[in-house]
Design a protein around this motif. Structure first.
Motif: not given
Ligand code: NDP
Ligand code: 1BO
Length: 323
Positions: A88-97
């Motif tokens: 699965s993949k981490l979406w761009c809106a969740d791209l903060s630590p």
């Protein structure tokens, strides 16, 4: 190096060894836009009837619940969870630590799994929650690559994911990541097919021992590239007595990449994985490597480009002017 393994159904299937030592099956089922009117998501039949052991999904696809139910039904039907490879993949809106772990935990809940085999950064761009398409001013924010990667590494250390990796990277971004990674990215998932070979990224990944998964191997969907009717693909298919889809999947494997064709039709799902008992002869393989008009289908324009307010004012900006 490809290894030959067998599915629980006795089908001969290749997999590739990752830097971590884990194996990724050469063909997986893509699930982007794979909402299905069928009561049972096609992932179930793909696993149980066609012998797939690799499923590619993402939070952004909005299908993780259905995919998770299908995987769990397959496990209840006797398929060993350990034989499956779920990405699965981490979406761009969740791209903060601080959002990495909660996002992974949400994906695990939706998928009804207690670990993922592979967790990928979906695109290396940090979007504001609810960003417009195309983005408005302020929708695209700074991506703290080091902070996010540290959190991805902690997920491996905590046995929540077995491998981590990236998608849609450039040479520049890969080089930055390699300079800061304590756990190397095992996989780089990129658009790759005869209409967009992206040799540069493939070579860079091979040089660093990073496995590449080719996405959109059939040229993608809707407004994608119609490789199924490309004359060079059709010619190779006729000669080999295979379908154009099989030739495209086989081409990806012969390049040393795993690949994740998407279909919601069981006949095509079965067809797309029957690619292990034959090869594309060198002459035809090379002809496929010379398909003209090299062009990305997924260039990220609609997701990340704002021509006036940036920070990415063009597709060339998105790809660090490397194409
Ligand atoms: P594909 O290249 O896999 O093409 C899918 C299209 O081809 C669908 O319209 C499908 O229709 C059709 N199709 C499937 N098999 C055949 C066949 N044998 N003959 C003719 N047509 C066929 O496109 P995707 O863009 O979906 O890429 C595959 C997967 O890669 C995605 O589903 C996703 O999991 C992943 N991906 C990852 C990205 C990333 O950013 N990391 C970006 C894009 C994709 P039908 O379903 O009706 O059979
Ligand atoms: C917007 C998501 C692209 C397919 O992975």
């Amino acid at each position: 190096m490809a290894q030959v393994t067998f599915t629980t159904h006795g089908e001969r299937m290749q997999s590739f060894k990752l830097l971590s030592g884990h194996a990724i099956p050469a063909v997986g089922l893509g699930t982007w836009k794979s909402t299905s009117p069928q009561a049972q998501h096609p992932v179930y039949s793909a696993i149980v009837e066609a012998g797939y052991r690799h499923v590619d999904t993402a939070a952004e696809y909005g299908v993780q619940e259905e995919v998770g139910l299908a995987i769990n039904r397959a496990v209840h039907a006797g398929v060993d969870r350990k034989s499956l490879f779920v990405t699965s993949k981490l979406w761009c809106a969740d791209l903060s630590p601080e959002r990495v772990r909660p996002a992974l935990e949400k994906s695990l809940r939706e998928l009804h799994l207690d670990y993922l085999d592979l967790y990928l950064i979906h695109w290396p761009f940090h979007l504001k929650e609810g960003a417009s398409k195309p983005p408005k001013q302020g929708d695209v924010m700074e991506f703290n690559m080091e902070g996010v990667w540290r959190e991805m590494e902690k997920l491996v250390k905590d046995n929540l994911v077995r491998d981590i990796g990236v998608c849609n990277f450039t040479l520049k971004k890969l080089s930055k990541l390699l300079g800061l990674a304590q756990i190397m990215p095992s996989v780089c998932q990129m658009e790759m097919h005869p209409g967009w070979r992206n040799d540069k990224m493939l070579e860079a990944c091979k040089k660093n021992g990073i496995h590449v998964t080719a996405y959109s191997p059939l040229g993608s969907q809707d407004h994608g590239r119609d490789l199924i009717h490309d004359p060079i693909v059709e010619k190779a298919a006729r000669k080999l007595n295979k379908s154009p889809g099989q030739v495209l999947v086989r081409w990806a494997i012969q390049r040393g990449t795993s690949t994740i064709p998407k279909s919601t039709h069981l006949d095509r799902i079965k067809e797309n994985i029957r690619v292990f008992e034959w090869e594309i002869p060198e002459e035809d393989f090379q002809a496929l490597c010379r398909v003209p008009d090299q062009k990305r289908v997924l260039d990220g324009e609609n997701l990340f480009v704002n021509e006036t307010d940036g920070p990415y004012k063009s597709v060339a900006d998105v790809w660090d002017h490397e194409d």
